[in-house]
Design an enzyme around this catalytic site. Structure first.
Site, PDB file in Angstrom:
ATOM      1  N   TRP A 113     -14.535  12.985  -0.479  1.00  0.00           N
ATOM      2  CA  TRP A 113     -13.889  12.990  -1.798  1.00  0.00           C
ATOM      3  C   TRP A 113     -14.776  13.648  -2.846  1.00  0.00           C
ATOM      4  O   TRP A 113     -14.318  14.025  -3.918  1.00  0.00           O
ATOM      5  CB  TRP A 113     -13.524  11.560  -2.245  1.00  0.00           C
ATOM      6  CG  TRP A 113     -14.708  10.699  -2.655  1.00  0.00           C
ATOM      7  CD1 TRP A 113     -15.790  10.376  -1.895  1.00  0.00           C
ATOM      8  CD2 TRP A 113     -14.918  10.065  -3.932  1.00  0.00           C
ATOM      9  NE1 TRP A 113     -16.662   9.573  -2.596  1.00  0.00           N
ATOM     10  CE2 TRP A 113     -16.146   9.366  -3.853  1.00  0.00           C
ATOM     11  CE3 TRP A 113     -14.190  10.017  -5.119  1.00  0.00           C
ATOM     12  CZ2 TRP A 113     -16.667   8.625  -4.934  1.00  0.00           C
ATOM     13  CZ3 TRP A 113     -14.724   9.275  -6.190  1.00  0.00           C
ATOM     14  CH2 TRP A 113     -15.941   8.593  -6.088  1.00  0.00           C
ATOM     15  N   ASP A 114     -16.060  13.826  -2.505  1.00  0.00           N
ATOM     16  CA  ASP A 114     -17.013  14.497  -3.391  1.00  0.00           C
ATOM     17  C   ASP A 114     -16.447  15.828  -3.892  1.00  0.00           C
ATOM     18  O   ASP A 114     -16.673  16.231  -5.036  1.00  0.00           O
ATOM     19  CB  ASP A 114     -18.324  14.826  -2.657  1.00  0.00           C
ATOM     20  CG  ASP A 114     -18.934  13.651  -1.917  1.00  0.00           C
ATOM     21  OD1 ASP A 114     -18.191  12.724  -1.562  1.00  0.00           O
ATOM     22  OD2 ASP A 114     -20.152  13.674  -1.683  1.00  0.00           O
TER      23      ASP A 114
ATOM     24  N   GLU B  33     -19.853   1.316  -2.347  1.00  0.00           N
ATOM     25  CA  GLU B  33     -19.774   0.937  -0.925  1.00  0.00           C
ATOM     26  C   GLU B  33     -20.586  -0.316  -0.598  1.00  0.00           C
ATOM     27  O   GLU B  33     -20.656  -0.729   0.558  1.00  0.00           O
ATOM     28  CB  GLU B  33     -20.217   2.114  -0.054  1.00  0.00           C
ATOM     29  CG  GLU B  33     -19.241   3.278  -0.112  1.00  0.00           C
ATOM     30  CD  GLU B  33     -19.683   4.488   0.710  1.00  0.00           C
ATOM     31  OE1 GLU B  33     -20.895   4.618   0.981  1.00  0.00           O
ATOM     32  OE2 GLU B  33     -18.809   5.308   1.046  1.00  0.00           O
TER      33      GLU B  33
ATOM     34  N   LYS C  95     -23.727   0.290  -5.818  1.00  0.00           N
ATOM     35  CA  LYS C  95     -24.327   1.513  -5.285  1.00  0.00           C
ATOM     36  C   LYS C  95     -24.131   2.700  -6.228  1.00  0.00           C
ATOM     37  O   LYS C  95     -25.030   3.502  -6.446  1.00  0.00           O
ATOM     38  CB  LYS C  95     -23.693   1.829  -3.927  1.00  0.00           C
ATOM     39  CG  LYS C  95     -24.250   3.048  -3.247  1.00  0.00           C
ATOM     40  CD  LYS C  95     -23.553   3.310  -1.920  1.00  0.00           C
ATOM     41  CE  LYS C  95     -24.155   4.504  -1.219  1.00  0.00           C
ATOM     42  NZ  LYS C  95     -23.383   4.900  -0.036  1.00  0.00           N
ATOM     43  N   GLN C  96     -22.928   2.814  -6.777  1.00  0.00           N
ATOM     44  CA  GLN C  96     -22.619   3.993  -7.596  1.00  0.00           C
ATOM     45  C   GLN C  96     -21.473   3.648  -8.545  1.00  0.00           C
ATOM     46  O   GLN C  96     -20.784   2.642  -8.342  1.00  0.00           O
ATOM     47  CB  GLN C  96     -22.213   5.153  -6.700  1.00  0.00           C
ATOM     48  CG  GLN C  96     -20.896   4.956  -5.978  1.00  0.00           C
ATOM     49  CD  GLN C  96     -20.778   5.849  -4.746  1.00  0.00           C
ATOM     50  OE1 GLN C  96     -21.201   5.467  -3.668  1.00  0.00           O
ATOM     51  NE2 GLN C  96     -20.192   7.023  -4.928  1.00  0.00           N
TER      52      GLN C  96
HETATM   53  C1  BGC Z   1     -21.302   7.796  -1.125  1.00  0.00           C
HETATM   54  C2  BGC Z   1     -19.893   8.344  -1.018  1.00  0.00           C
HETATM   55  C3  BGC Z   1     -19.972   9.834  -0.723  1.00  0.00           C
HETATM   56  C4  BGC Z   1     -20.839  10.103   0.500  1.00  0.00           C
HETATM   57  C5  BGC Z   1     -21.052  11.581   0.738  1.00  0.00           C
HETATM   58  C6  BGC Z   1     -22.067   8.108   0.158  1.00  0.00           C
HETATM   59  O1  BGC Z   1     -23.370   7.655   0.052  1.00  0.00           O
HETATM   60  O2  BGC Z   1     -21.265   6.409  -1.317  1.00  0.00           O
HETATM   61  O3  BGC Z   1     -19.204   8.128  -2.221  1.00  0.00           O
HETATM   62  O4  BGC Z   1     -18.692  10.316  -0.518  1.00  0.00           O
HETATM   63  O5  BGC Z   1     -22.104   9.513   0.324  1.00  0.00           O
HETATM   64  O6  BGC Z   1     -21.709  12.163  -0.348  1.00  0.00           O
END
Ligand code: BGC
Length: 758
Positions: A356-357, A487, A590-591
């Site tokens: 999804w990035d 996550e 996490k984000q």
């Molecule tokens: C992130 C995801 C991301 C993936 C690839 C993961 O660490 O939590 O949001 O899509 O990395 O960059």
């Protein structure tokens, strides 16, 4: 933070050779051209620690999946972009001793990535064990002008001797993926040939049957004069080389120019071998100099659109260019089969697959810095996968054209098989719909919407409509068992971000269908429409009682509220130091999660609400995804917390150059790189597009004297130059534009500049 590489506005520079830094440097100095790319491995042999990495976009292997306990709905394979032919190889022997930087004494070493011109250069002097001192200079590039071509100029000068040097330029497909699940070898040889004028290897990937043909030829000169040499050919399995000896004279310079072509069945249906060989022959005729000039011209035209100039902060200047450079090396929009892997062509983590990035982070960058066809290719990529997304949803029990796009994919198939991500991280569907919305508000490309976008939006909406549950207790629709962008929480109910974006997707699909339906007929039934309305009006959107804070998910308030600043260095990053059990029970985020939603839908909320939500969530956010700090930076800018915005910006923009996460040796964080550009343009400059108008609310970070950037809007370039006391805007296009600057409406006529005093 200590600089790992020298600071320069257009270059990344390394001035000494440190084998311990080699893996990191291989990532940082990577080069590519959107079609293929490679880590900065050395041309000559190197027996020190290294990750030999050359990748061809879109050429993958369906690696047998590794999973602890099988669950229905898991994919059978994890696609990996393949580590492909090592085409840079040039072995050098000096009076029978092999040149190898791990064994010689390095006297001077200089490596430079010239971002303006797109070249990687290395110069060093070394003393071999036999006492011979040589000076080497190499320059290489992957052509941005013709993305099937690369070239190397490799020069050697004997400093204290005259003697025999053996040159062995070669191609070698004996390369493994370091991330292979079962250490399998992925390539099969089809054909090869080695000759003085043309050498090639044709290899095919096992199972996925991609054919890649790499060809090369070369010239050798002494002090600028062509040398005729007698070479012998070497052939081994998946290996071809030419070997020749030259008696080199002290003080003279010998240059080997190697011309390489990389052709794949992704772009050619037949005759790959002759195409590759003929292109290599043609490249040699064109000469290194001419190929390089064309390549440089292509880079300059990218920079003309995409450059950001910062005065007063060299570290930021270097880093933002590094981010832009790496993004354009990874994606050019030339091919709708390609996408943007989280590590691009710089490493193997994440398998080079699409996340999804792309939609959430990369698309907004390409949308504003490139002609619109580039961002459109990214959307077409997803459109081309729509059927598979519908099948994917069917596999999970959905029906009637509902689509669940994969979390990780190469060709539309889901590749990820951890239940909390495969089945639960469904918010990815939302980012794809949001990208369509973003594209349309920038370009007003109704044709795209009619032909492609609407179908994707409706299929996504159908998924959400079936994914909700009616809760009698809440008297609302709820979404159960999800993982949000954070996550570090799995299988939660009512992740605010997911519920919010699901509701928005339904409404946006409805609106789009209503608008297009007027002239082109509707694609949804009246019954569906009223169900969709009902869901969007009654979606549960959790909030903390008596506050403006949106609740990340049900149960979040039961956590122990410990702040991230209380974590010790031994704890961080928690994903490497803590058990998963401990992470899941902790409050740590996490984000950006709720904040990701506030970023996307900022217009739906007042500033005070956004401010309170950042203040609430930031202290518990550990930013262990590279996608996080930029969102916080943009929101801090929005609420005028300038210091925090700048701090978060630095964390994003220099993430790889300063190796914040101690993992740059694995590759660069390509898909979070647009975040630093967005932190400047949407953050500091506050640029938005509202009702077909550019809106700007700029601030200037304390340390900066000025910054300037371009935006491509309605197919024309607008340049912004923001200073302490004034804003200069240059409409370079042939039509006038409407803007709102700090709340003041203005119009700038075609090819006109204006100055606004602040
Ligand atoms: C992130 C995801 C991301 C993936 C690839 C993961 O660490 O939590 O949001 O899509 O990395 O960059």
């Amino acid at each position: 933070m200590q600089n790992i590489f020298d600071i320069d506005e257009w270059k990344i520079i390394e001035t000494s050779f440190d084998p311990k830094k080699q893996l990191a440097a291989e990532s940082i100095f990577s080069i590519g051209n959107g079609a293929f790319g490679q880590r900065a491995n050395f041309e000559e042999s190197y027996t020190g620690e290294s990750l030999q990495g050359s990748y061809v976009g879109g050429v993958y292997y369906p690696d047998k999946t590794r999973v602890g306990w099988w669950k229905n709905g898991y994919p059978e394979y994890f696609a990996k972009v393949l580590n492909s032919c090592n085409w840079i190889g040039i072995d050098i022997e000096v009076d029978s001793e092999k040149l190898d930087l791990a064994t010689v004494q390095v006297k001077h070493f200089y490596r430079e990535l010239d971002m303006r011109n797109g070249t990687l250069t290395r110069k060093f002097t070394c003393e071999l064990k036999n006492g011979k001192i040589i000076q080497i200079k190499s320059t290489r590039f992957c052509s941005m002008n013709d993305d099937e071509i690369a070239a190397i100029s490799y020069s050697i000068k004997p400093i204290n001797f005259s003697g025999n040097v053996t040159f062995i330029p070669y191609l070698d497909f004996n390369v493994r993926n370091s991330d292979s699940n079962y250490n399998e070898f992925f390539w099969k040889e089809i054909n090869k040939k080695s000759s003085t004028s043309e050498s090639f290897i044709s290899a095919v990937t096992k199972k996925s049957d991609f054919n890649v043909v790499v060809a090369f030829n070369y010239t050798i000169s002494k002090d600028g004069e062509h040398l005729n040499v007698n070479s012998t050919k070497l052939e081994n399995k998946l290996y071809v080389a030419n070997k020749f000896e030259v008696l080199i004279e002290q003080g003279s310079e010998y240059i080997l120019e190697k011309y390489v072509t990389v052709i794949s069945s992704l772009n050619h249906e037949k005759d790959l071998e002759s195409i590759a060989v003929n292109k290599a022959i043609q490249s040699k005729k064109n000469t290194f100099h001419k190929l390089l000039n064309n390549h440089i011209k292509s880079w300059h035209s990218i920079w003309d659109n995409a450059d950001v100039k910062i005065e007063g902060d060299l570290k930021s200047q270097q880093a933002i260019r590094f981010n832009i450079f790496q993004l354009y090396q990874t994606y050019t929009g030339n091919n709708a089969k390609l996408n943007i892997g989280p590590k691009g062509f710089t490493g193997e983590k994440y398998g080079g697959a699409t996340y999804w990035d792309t939609e959430a982070f990369c698309l907004p960058f390409f949308l504003k810095t490139s002609p619109k066809k580039v961002a459109k290719q990214l959307l077409i990529y997803r459109y081309n996968h729509l059927k598979k997304a519908i099948l994917n949803a069917e596999k999970l029990g959905f029906h009637s054209g509902a689509a669940l796009y994969p979390m990780v994919t190469m060709n539309g198939d889901e590749c990820h098989n951890e239940w909390e991500i495969t089945f639960e991280e469904i918010h990815r569907n939302g980012a794809i719909a949001y990208a369509i919305f973003n594209y349309i508000r920038h370009t007003n490309d109704k044709d795209y919407l009619l032909k492609y976008g609407r179908k994707v939006l409706i299929a996504i909406a159908r998924f959400w409509v079936q994914r909700v549950n009616w809760s009698n207790k809440k008297n609302k629709y709820v979404i159960l068992g999800v993982t949000g962008p954070n996550e570090y929480e799995n299988n939660v109910n009512n992740n605010w971000y997911t519920n919010y974006i699901a509701r928005w997707c339904i409404l946006y699909a409805l609106k789009t269908d209503n608008e297009l339906g007027k002239n082109h007929g509707s694609l949804i039934s009246k019954e569906e429409e009223s169900k969709w309305q009902d869901i969007s009006e009654n979606m549960y959107l959790p909030k903390i009682n008596n506050s403006n804070i949106f609740l990340q998910n049900d149960g979040f308030l039961d956590k122990e509220f410990v702040k991230a600043e209380q974590l010790s260095n031994n704890d961080r990053p928690i994903n490497q130091n803590w058990s998963w059990d401990k992470i899941l029970r902790s409050v740590f985020i996490k984000q950006a999660d709720v904040l990701q939603g506030l970023y996307f839908f900022e217009e739906h909320f007042d500033i005070q609400t956004i401010k309170e939500n950042i203040e609430f969530y930031e202290p518990y956010t550990v930013h262990e995804s590279s996608l996080s700090a930029c969102i916080h930076s943009i929101l801090y800018s929005l609420v005028k917390e300038e210091e925090q915005a700048y701090k978060m910006f630095l964390q994003t923009v220099r993430l790889d150059l300063d190796d914040y996460n101690k993992e740059v040796d694995e590759g660069l964080h390509i898909t979070s790189m647009p975040g630093s550009w967005l932190s400047i343009v949407e953050g500091f400059a506050g640029l938005r597009i509202r009702n077909n108008k550019l809106v700007l609310n700029p601030t200037l970070p304390n340390k900066w004297k000025s910054y300037s950037f371009n935006i491509i809007f309605n197919d024309q370039i607008v340049n912004f130059d923001i200073r302490n006391d004034k804003i200069l805007i240059y409409n370079k296009g042939g039509n006038s534009i409407e803007l709102s600057i700090n709340g003041r409406d203005i119009q700038i006529l075609e090819n006109n500049k204006i100055k606004i005093e602040c």
